[in-house]
Design a protein around this motif. Structure first.
Motif, short mmCIF file in Angstrom:
data_model
loop_
_atom_site.label_atom_id
_atom_site.label_comp_id
_atom_site.label_asym_id
_atom_site.label_seq_id
_atom_site.Cartn_x
_atom_site.Cartn_y
_atom_site.Cartn_z
N ILE A 4 0.86 -1.18 0.00
CA ILE A 4 0.00 0.00 0.00
C ILE A 4 0.90 1.23 0.00
CG2 ILE A 4 -1.81 1.27 1.19
CD1 ILE A 4 -2.55 -1.41 2.58
N LYS A 5 0.78 2.04 -1.03
CA LYS A 5 1.58 3.25 -1.17
C LYS A 5 0.93 4.37 -0.36
CE LYS A 5 3.85 5.61 -5.00
NZ LYS A 5 3.86 5.71 -6.47
N VAL A 6 1.72 5.05 0.50
CA VAL A 6 1.19 6.13 1.34
C VAL A 6 2.08 7.36 1.24
CG1 VAL A 6 0.14 4.49 2.95
CG2 VAL A 6 2.41 5.40 3.44
N LEU A 7 1.53 8.51 1.63
CA LEU A 7 2.25 9.77 1.65
C LEU A 7 2.52 10.17 3.09
CD1 LEU A 7 3.25 12.40 0.22
CD2 LEU A 7 0.91 13.26 0.51
N LEU A 8 3.78 10.47 3.41
CA LEU A 8 4.16 10.93 4.74
C LEU A 8 4.16 12.45 4.77
CD1 LEU A 8 7.21 8.57 5.41
CD2 LEU A 8 4.78 8.13 5.82
N ARG A 16 13.98 13.83 3.31
CA ARG A 16 14.07 13.93 1.86
C ARG A 16 12.71 13.73 1.21
NH1 ARG A 16 17.88 9.84 -0.55
NH2 ARG A 16 16.37 8.53 0.46
N GLU A 17 12.48 14.46 0.13
CA GLU A 17 11.22 14.34 -0.61
C GLU A 17 10.99 12.91 -1.07
OE1 GLU A 17 7.67 15.86 -1.55
OE2 GLU A 17 9.27 17.00 -0.59
N ALA A 18 12.08 12.22 -1.44
CA ALA A 18 11.97 10.82 -1.88
C ALA A 18 11.47 9.91 -0.76
CB ALA A 18 13.32 10.33 -2.39
N ASP A 19 11.69 10.30 0.49
CA ASP A 19 11.24 9.49 1.63
C ASP A 19 9.77 9.77 1.99
OD1 ASP A 19 13.69 8.22 1.93
OD2 ASP A 19 14.45 9.75 3.28
N ARG A 20 9.14 10.72 1.32
CA ARG A 20 7.75 11.07 1.64
C ARG A 20 6.76 10.06 1.08
NH1 ARG A 20 7.26 14.85 5.65
NH2 ARG A 20 9.03 16.24 5.52
N ILE A 21 7.18 9.24 0.12
CA ILE A 21 6.35 8.16 -0.39
C ILE A 21 6.88 6.87 0.23
CG2 ILE A 21 5.58 6.88 -2.43
CD1 ILE A 21 4.47 9.71 -2.34
N HIS A 22 5.98 6.11 0.82
CA HIS A 22 6.39 4.91 1.55
C HIS A 22 5.38 3.81 1.29
CE1 HIS A 22 9.19 3.51 4.62
NE2 HIS A 22 8.20 2.81 5.12
N PHE A 23 5.74 2.58 1.58
CA PHE A 23 4.82 1.45 1.41
C PHE A 23 4.60 0.77 2.76
CE2 PHE A 23 6.48 2.12 -2.78
CZ PHE A 23 5.41 1.85 -3.62
N VAL A 24 3.34 0.40 3.02
CA VAL A 24 2.99 -0.33 4.24
C VAL A 24 2.18 -1.57 3.86
CG1 VAL A 24 3.00 1.74 5.70
CG2 VAL A 24 0.88 1.02 4.61
N ALA A 25 2.17 -2.55 4.75
CA ALA A 25 1.38 -3.76 4.52
C ALA A 25 -0.07 -3.54 4.93
CB ALA A 25 1.98 -4.92 5.31
N ASP A 26 -0.28 -2.64 5.89
CA ASP A 26 -1.62 -2.42 6.44
C ASP A 26 -1.74 -0.96 6.86
OD1 ASP A 26 -3.41 -2.34 9.05
OD2 ASP A 26 -4.01 -4.12 7.91
N LEU A 27 -2.89 -0.35 6.66
CA LEU A 27 -3.06 1.06 7.03
C LEU A 27 -3.02 1.27 8.54
CD1 LEU A 27 -5.71 2.29 4.46
CD2 LEU A 27 -3.24 2.69 4.46
#
Length: 69
Positions: A4-8, A16-27
């Motif tokens: 699941i792609k999320v925005l931090l 870093r801007e690149a670290d603002r998009i992250h993936f999680v297994a569960d919300l």
């Protein structure tokens, strides 16, 4: 890594801007990003934002912890 792609959002400006998009297994998961001598923590806040034509759940900054010595 989850699928699941999320925005931090929030947290230190040095994240870093690149670290603002992250993936999680569960919300319900929390995100923990190493930063300097500690970790920045993020959790889902129920919002979503559009990024590159994708509606992403928002994980807002909720605190920082130091690395144990």
């Amino acid at each position: 890594m989850g699928n699941i792609k999320v925005l931090l959002t929030g947290g230190p400006a040095t994240l870093r801007e690149a670290d603002r998009i992250h993936f999680v297994a569960d919300l319900g998961d929390k995100v923990k990003i190493p930063a300097g001598n500690g970790y920045e923590h993020f959790s889902a806040n129920g919002e979503s934002r559009t990024v590159d034509d994708l509606e992403l759940p928002v994980f807002a900054w909720c605190g920082r912890t130091k690395i144990a010595e």
